[in-house]
Write an enzyme that holds these catalytic residues in place. Structure first.
Site, PDB file in Angstrom:
ATOM      1  N   CYS A  32      -0.300  -0.663  -6.902  1.00 47.51           N
ATOM      2  CA  CYS A  32      -1.650  -0.628  -6.327  1.00 47.51           C
ATOM      3  C   CYS A  32      -2.183   0.793  -6.249  1.00 47.51           C
ATOM      4  O   CYS A  32      -1.717   1.606  -5.448  1.00 47.51           O
ATOM      5  CB  CYS A  32      -1.584  -1.312  -4.965  1.00 47.51           C
ATOM      6  N   CYS A  35      -3.641   2.118  -2.959  1.00 50.13           N
ATOM      7  CA  CYS A  35      -2.632   2.351  -1.919  1.00 50.13           C
ATOM      8  C   CYS A  35      -2.241   3.826  -1.877  1.00 50.13           C
ATOM      9  O   CYS A  35      -1.937   4.374  -0.819  1.00 50.13           O
ATOM     10  CB  CYS A  35      -1.385   1.501  -2.171  1.00 50.13           C
TER      11      CYS A  35
END
Lengths: 107, 307
Positions: A32, A35
């Protein structure tokens, strides 16, 4: 760069739910991109709220049980746990100001 | 108060490239980024149209390389969220997380953010099945049904990406043809898991704790329907991050900043690059070109200031 404690399905109960200090848990995964964006903010928060807050990470890829239990369908999701309960939740990569606004009244 | 010749606001490909060129010109420069450098590219699973990478590269890898390259030439980056840009005599003043920064010139590379569809249930179920990032959230929908809304490059590319996880991906689009690049369309049409629902808009997202279904309406026949789904990924366009200015600056109807061919805005000393700029094609490759152009123009501007 500060190393955050890594929480797992096994340690979640002890490290988060039974923690004396409130715990900010970053639900993340290596796949991700956004993130990665919140990590420096978490580092600053860990410094500024030192002694009042513990900051930790939970890899949802390796620990699907806890992620499912808290209904995580979007990452990054950052949850504040106080006395075993979810006190507030932030979804997505947002600037530090949003964290401070949500955390200040609760800490 | 910190003072620099040039401040770049925003660390996506446009800002990082402006930083690269400015750093190589040994300009006194600082880049302010509200999160970690990367921007929208970080939400892109695979980039396969940036020249030089014949194998597709992930968005986060590509932008990490750009950042490393710019820093390697001396670019300084601070994690600060710029809230306001104002005039201060002949200088520009930026307010970021309570601190003030002054500069002679500013390169605005603030980019865009996803537009909300603005239908009931969207905000309430964000993070509970409503998502704006397939790369982040796709794996949560393994063997489930998902819906993607939109018809541009992002919508169609991410719909295809989601077939790695989901049982079926319904692509709901309000028109009878897609806007995405032809090669991307061909891939979607030949993918058994992708089903395109034409001429249809979403009107409401339903679910108590989690997304359960979406109400849709065919814009041609008026027929209404309910589609069961666990996830809804929204790619209905973007809006510019251009509401920072304490003064008038020329923008188009949607708020994208107008510039000349050297990236100069209507305000002296303010340049705009990348997705926030008014233009037709928003791509990494256009963003980087504009970043370089602006850095060069700013250098000339500063030289003219001090004859």
């Amino acid at each position: 760069m500060a190393e955050f404690p890594q929480i797992t399905d096994t340690t979640f109960e002890k490290e988060v739910l039974q923690s004396e200090l409130p715990v900010l848990v970053d639900f993340w995964a290596p796949w991700c991109g956004p993130c990665k964006m919140v990590t420096p903010i978490l580092e600053e928060l860990a410094g500024e709220y030192g002694g009042r807050l513990k900051v930790a990470k939970l890899n949802v890829d390796d620990n699907p049980g806890t992620a499912a239990k808290y209904g995580i369908f979007s990452i990054p999701s950052i949850l504040l746990f106080k006395e075993g309960q979810v006190a507030t939740q932030i979804v997505g990569a947002v600037p530090k100001k949003h964290f401070v606004e949500k955390l200040d009244p609760l800490l | 108060m910190e003072k620099h010749d040039v401040i770049i606001v925003g660390g996506g490909p446009a800002g990082l490239t402006a930083g690269l060129y400015a750093a190589r010109s040994r300009m006194d420069i600082l880049l302010l980024e509200k999160l970690t450098p990367g921007g929208q590219v970080l939400t892109t699973a695979m980039v396969e149209n940036y020249p030089g990478f014949e194998e597709a590269i992930s968005g986060s890898d590509l932008v990490a390389k750009m950042e490393k390259q710019a820093r390697g030439f001396g670019l300084q980056v601070e994690i600060k969220s710029v809230e306001k840009i104002a005039q201060e005599g002949s200088l520009k003043k930026m307010i970021a997380d309570g601190e003030e920064y002054l500069s002679k010139a500013v390169i605005v590379a603030t980019g865009v953010e996803p537009k909300l569809l603005g239908i009931p249930g969207e905000k309430e179920l964000r993070g509970k099945g409503v998502s704006y990032c397939a790369t982040c959230d796709g794996p949560f929908f393994r063997d489930k049904e998902v819906v993607v809304i939109g018809g541009g490059d992002s919508a169609v590319e991410e719909a295809i990406y989601l077939t790695r996880f989901a049982k079926r991906v319904r692509l709901i689009h309000r028109r009878d043809q897609l806007r995405a690049a032809k090669i991307v369309q061909e891939r979607a049409f030949s993918n058994e898991k992708v089903e395109v629902v034409w001429d249809t808009v979403a009107t409401r997202i339903n679910g108590e704790q989690f997304v359960q279904s979406v109400d849709v309406k065919n814009v041609k026949t008026g027929r209404e329907d309910n589609v069961e789904t666990s996830g809804i990924f929204l790619y209905v366009g973007v809006k510019p991050n251009s509401d920072l200015f304490d003064f008038k600056i020329d923008a188009d109807q949607r708020g994208f900043l107008r510039t000349d061919e050297n990236m100069r805005t209507s305000v002296e000393g303010i340049y705009a690059v990348g997705d926030v700029r008014s233009k037709q094609l928003r791509q990494i490759v256009t963003a980087t070109g504009e970043g370089a152009t602006a850095a060069f123009a700013v250098q000339k501007y500063l030289e003219d200031l001090t004859p």
